[in-house]
Design an enzyme around this catalytic site. Structure first.
Site, short mmCIF file in Angstrom:
data_model
loop_
_atom_site.label_atom_id
_atom_site.label_comp_id
_atom_site.label_asym_id
_atom_site.label_seq_id
_atom_site.Cartn_x
_atom_site.Cartn_y
_atom_site.Cartn_z
N TYR A 48 1.58 -15.28 -6.58
CA TYR A 48 2.56 -15.08 -5.51
C TYR A 48 3.94 -15.68 -5.76
O TYR A 48 4.81 -15.58 -4.92
CB TYR A 48 1.99 -15.60 -4.19
CG TYR A 48 0.75 -14.85 -3.76
CD1 TYR A 48 0.83 -13.57 -3.22
CD2 TYR A 48 -0.52 -15.40 -3.94
CE1 TYR A 48 -0.30 -12.87 -2.85
CE2 TYR A 48 -1.66 -14.70 -3.57
CZ TYR A 48 -1.54 -13.44 -3.03
OH TYR A 48 -2.67 -12.74 -2.66
N HIS A 64 4.83 -5.73 -3.12
CA HIS A 64 3.75 -6.72 -3.18
C HIS A 64 4.06 -7.70 -4.30
O HIS A 64 4.38 -7.28 -5.41
CB HIS A 64 2.39 -6.06 -3.40
CG HIS A 64 2.01 -5.17 -2.28
ND1 HIS A 64 1.54 -5.66 -1.07
CD2 HIS A 64 2.07 -3.83 -2.15
CE1 HIS A 64 1.32 -4.64 -0.26
NE2 HIS A 64 1.65 -3.53 -0.88
#
Length: 143
Positions: free
Chosen positions: A22, A99
């Site tokens: 992330y 994403h």
């Protein structure tokens, strides 16, 4: 051009999630980068994040009236929320699905996106810079 950046569930704890997947930034740090990138492209971004699916849908409805482009990262809702899909389907401006992690090379359940076919572009697995790419895409299509 005004751009709605709509982040979904669990992005508020981004800095607690696996940095290899992330990017290691907090949501505030990510939003600061988004605002900087938008200014460089002469765009006006409005970032929002929620853990409430209904609120996310409401923000989609709100953006109908002002957004010239939309960046969506619904988080886990990407994989099953037809309420969000229905709200995104109503946009008549370009939508970019983003994403941070590469959802197509993760768990089987993450590979399906209910909004993929609605997106003018998808940016997957490029970390925080994926939002920069999404903004660049929208800047190239501004009217």
């Amino acid at each position: 051009m005004r751009v709605a950046v709509l982040n979904g569930v669990n992005l508020d704890v981004l800095d607690r999630r696996d940095p290899a997947l992330y990017g290691g930034l907090s949501l505030n740090q990510l939003e600061s980068k988004i605002y900087d990138w938008a200014r460089e492209l002469e765009l006006l971004a409005e970032c929002r994040q929620t853990n409430s699916e209904g609120e996310y849908v409401g923000w989609c409805h709100d953006a109908f009236d002002w957004a010239g482009g939309v960046i969506v990262n619904p988080g886990a809702w990407t994989h099953y929320s037809y309420a969000i899909r229905d709200a995104v389907e109503l946009f008549n401006v370009p939508v970019v699905e983003v994403h941070l992690s590469d959802i197509e090379h993760r768990e089987e359940w993450r590979k399906h996106s209910v909004v993929a076919d609605l997106a003018a572009a998808r940016v997957i697995g490029k970390g925080p810079e994926g939002y920069q790419e999404a903004l660049e895409f929208l800047a190239e299509r501004r009217g």
